[in-house]
Design an enzyme around this catalytic site. Sequence first.
Site, PDB file in Angstrom:
ATOM      1  CG  LEU A 114      -1.849   1.189   1.415  1.00 43.91           C
ATOM      2  CD1 LEU A 114      -2.929   1.214   0.335  1.00 43.91           C
ATOM      3  CD2 LEU A 114      -2.540   1.154   2.797  1.00 43.91           C
ATOM      4  CB  ALA A 119       1.236   7.785  -0.663  1.00 48.62           C
ATOM      5  CD  GLU A 353      -1.219  -4.238   9.597  1.00 51.66           C
ATOM      6  OE1 GLU A 353      -2.433  -4.189   9.794  1.00 51.66           O
ATOM      7  OE2 GLU A 353      -0.598  -5.293   9.394  1.00 51.66           O
TER       8      GLU A 353
HETATM    9  C1  LIG Z   1       9.319  -1.645   9.271  1.00 53.05           C
HETATM   10  C2  LIG Z   1       8.134  -1.188   8.482  1.00 53.05           C
HETATM   11  C3  LIG Z   1       7.349  -2.128   7.831  1.00 53.05           C
HETATM   12  C4  LIG Z   1       6.257  -1.703   7.061  1.00 53.05           C
HETATM   13  N1  LIG Z   1       5.535  -2.625   6.350  1.00 53.05           N
HETATM   14  C5  LIG Z   1       4.616  -2.190   5.451  1.00 53.05           C
HETATM   15  C6  LIG Z   1       4.002  -3.104   4.535  1.00 53.05           C
HETATM   16  O1  LIG Z   1       4.258  -4.306   4.571  1.00 53.05           O
HETATM   17  N2  LIG Z   1       3.137  -2.610   3.615  1.00 53.05           N
HETATM   18  C7  LIG Z   1       2.826  -1.298   3.520  1.00 53.05           C
HETATM   19  O2  LIG Z   1       2.041  -0.924   2.659  1.00 53.05           O
HETATM   20  N3  LIG Z   1       3.383  -0.391   4.387  1.00 53.05           N
HETATM   21  C8  LIG Z   1       4.274  -0.816   5.326  1.00 53.05           C
HETATM   22  N4  LIG Z   1       4.878   0.079   6.179  1.00 53.05           N
HETATM   23  C9  LIG Z   1       4.551   1.502   6.058  1.00 53.05           C
HETATM   24  C10 LIG Z   1       3.838   2.075   7.270  1.00 53.05           C
HETATM   25  O3  LIG Z   1       2.522   1.630   7.310  1.00 53.05           O
HETATM   26  C11 LIG Z   1       3.999   3.598   7.200  1.00 53.05           C
HETATM   27  O4  LIG Z   1       5.342   3.877   7.524  1.00 53.05           O
HETATM   28  C12 LIG Z   1       3.050   4.318   8.128  1.00 53.05           C
HETATM   29  O5  LIG Z   1       1.733   4.182   7.685  1.00 53.05           O
HETATM   30  C13 LIG Z   1       3.389   5.800   8.269  1.00 53.05           C
HETATM   31  O6  LIG Z   1       3.601   6.400   7.030  1.00 53.05           O
HETATM   32  P1  LIG Z   1       4.920   7.311   6.814  1.00 53.05           P
HETATM   33  O7  LIG Z   1       6.074   6.494   7.238  1.00 53.05           O
HETATM   34  O8  LIG Z   1       4.901   7.819   5.420  1.00 53.05           O
HETATM   35  O9  LIG Z   1       4.767   8.481   7.838  1.00 53.05           O
HETATM   36  P2  LIG Z   1       3.968   9.868   7.617  1.00 53.05           P
HETATM   37  O10 LIG Z   1       2.617   9.584   7.089  1.00 53.05           O
HETATM   38  O11 LIG Z   1       4.844  10.801   6.875  1.00 53.05           O
HETATM   39  O12 LIG Z   1       3.821  10.358   9.128  1.00 53.05           O
HETATM   40  C14 LIG Z   1       4.836  11.069   9.809  1.00 53.05           C
HETATM   41  C15 LIG Z   1       4.256  11.537  11.150  1.00 53.05           C
HETATM   42  O13 LIG Z   1       3.149  12.422  10.906  1.00 53.05           O
HETATM   43  C16 LIG Z   1       2.003  11.953  11.613  1.00 53.05           C
HETATM   44  N5  LIG Z   1       0.804  12.267  10.851  1.00 53.05           N
HETATM   45  C17 LIG Z   1       0.581  12.100   9.512  1.00 53.05           C
HETATM   46  N6  LIG Z   1      -0.650  12.501   9.205  1.00 53.05           N
HETATM   47  C18 LIG Z   1      -1.244  12.921  10.359  1.00 53.05           C
HETATM   48  C19 LIG Z   1      -2.535  13.458  10.688  1.00 53.05           C
HETATM   49  N7  LIG Z   1      -3.501  13.614   9.772  1.00 53.05           N
HETATM   50  N8  LIG Z   1      -2.766  13.791  11.978  1.00 53.05           N
HETATM   51  C20 LIG Z   1      -1.812  13.619  12.945  1.00 53.05           C
HETATM   52  N9  LIG Z   1      -0.587  13.105  12.687  1.00 53.05           N
HETATM   53  C21 LIG Z   1      -0.317  12.771  11.405  1.00 53.05           C
HETATM   54  C22 LIG Z   1       2.216  10.447  11.730  1.00 53.05           C
HETATM   55  O14 LIG Z   1       1.453   9.899  12.800  1.00 53.05           O
HETATM   56  C23 LIG Z   1       3.711  10.378  11.986  1.00 53.05           C
HETATM   57  O15 LIG Z   1       3.956  10.605  13.360  1.00 53.05           O
HETATM   58  C24 LIG Z   1       5.941  -0.321   6.996  1.00 53.05           C
HETATM   59  C25 LIG Z   1       6.731   0.600   7.676  1.00 53.05           C
HETATM   60  C26 LIG Z   1       7.826   0.188   8.386  1.00 53.05           C
HETATM   61  C27 LIG Z   1       8.689   1.219   9.058  1.00 53.05           C
END
Ligand SMILES: Cc1cc2nc3c(=O)[nH]c(=O)nc-3n(C[C@H](O)[C@H](O)[C@H](O)COP(=O)(O)OP(=O)(O)OC[C@H]3O[C@@H](n4cnc5c(N)ncnc54)[C@H](O)[C@@H]3O)c2cc1C
Length: 368
Positions: A114, A119, A353
């Site tokens: 995803l 994104a 997630e």
């Molecule tokens: C080890 C690991 C394994 C993963 N495995 C998968 C996988 O198998 N498949 C997959 O699809 N994804 C996977 N992910 C992705 C994971 O789901 C995302 O990292 C997560 O959803 C956060 O997205 P981002 O890292 O882009 O952070 P961002 O969205 O950039 O967020 C950065 C900060 O801003 C905050 N924030 C963002 N929007 C808001 C809001 N509206 N209100 C308040 N706070 C907000 C967040 O809470 C966070 O603290 C994985 C990530 C990691 C690190």
Amino acid sequence: MLRDAVRSLAEAKIAPHAAAVDEEARFPREALDALVANDLHAVHVPEEYGGAGADALATVIVIEEVARVCASSSLIPAVNKLGSLPVILSGSEALKKKYMAPLAKGEGMFSYCLSEPDAGSDAAGMKTRAVRDGDFWVLNGVKRWITNAGESEFYTVMAVTDPEKRSKGISAFVVEKSDPGVSFGAPEKKLGIKGSPTREVYLDNVRIPADRMIGEEGTGFATAMKTLDHTRITIAAQALGIAQGALDYAKGYVKERKQFGKPIADFQGVQFMLADMAMKIEAARQLTYAAAAKSERNDSDLTFQGAAAKCFASDVAMEVTTDAVQLLGGYGYTRDYPVERMMRDAKITQIYEGTNQVQRIVMARNLP
Ligand SMILES: Cc1cc2nc3c(=O)[nH]c(=O)nc-3n(C[C@H](O)[C@H](O)[C@H](O)COP(=O)(O)OP(=O)(O)OC[C@H]3O[C@@H](n4cnc5c(N)ncnc54)[C@H](O)[C@@H]3O)c2cc1C
């Protein structure tokens, strides 16, 4: 019985490798072999597709018990569910038959694609494109942070099929590792769950038959979100297992470690910490198991409960593992003891997630 069986297996075959898997940041092959040999690698697959047919609560117990000894290894059953649930929830009968059988047999794991570089929390802002070409779809884009990428044979990929419609213009597909144009980035160098490979997935003109679409065109984002309602509970289970592992270790340690002429377990200050840790774990367990029952029944308040269980249990895991390090004093801060690994592993459960901020958004929008 299930818990006892998984615990014995985890302690005998998975725990002995947990420190090395972390230290060497290598895939827990021994764990995969042991889980496959005992039919525990993808227990959620329904019996009609050749699986063990475990319900959501049984699946949670398997993940919890594996995570208690090795969080990285617990991502094998957890991500097999995450990757394949879109097919189970929304896929055609033919797609289910084709992909659930090899998953159930242990011939190929499933990953879930995803997230993208730009994104994450705003997953609907994805850029990966799928364009129709006769009886085929052609996929181009980059998926980021994909758990078990490179190890898995199968990938559920969300891609934009109609850029005008934002989330309603996203569709889901099954992509195979062997499809021409699929490749992987270098493994991320992470704080924890170092045994679970996290890599980018590159889709470069990946041409797949049209029947690989999961459900109708434009339903991919809804399927992706519905999947998370169910699988966030598995992350709660992972968090719960990590926390229980840390408490169990600390409980044994405080009876052995002597200061001021007696075991530190005799000090009330230490006892109160252990009592708080156990209390929080039990609260997280009840919430997680109740959410698992709701997942099984597909209750109308599942979205709130799944988010609440994941958010609460992961916060508990972070608190409990940090306290476990504290209870071991300076020794807890070293890699000679497992609790610092558990503390590093716990952190991810607050992030993936959907971060715990996102879980709070989900809960606020779905208040009971
Ligand atoms: C080890 C690991 C394994 C993963 N495995 C998968 C996988 O198998 N498949 C997959 O699809 N994804 C996977 N992910 C992705 C994971 O789901 C995302 O990292 C997560 O959803 C956060 O997205 P981002 O890292 O882009 O952070 P961002 O969205 O950039 O967020 C950065 C900060 O801003 C905050 N924030 C963002 N929007 C808001 C809001 N509206 N209100 C308040 N706070 C907000 C967040 O809470 C966070 O603290 C994985 C990530 C990691 C690190």
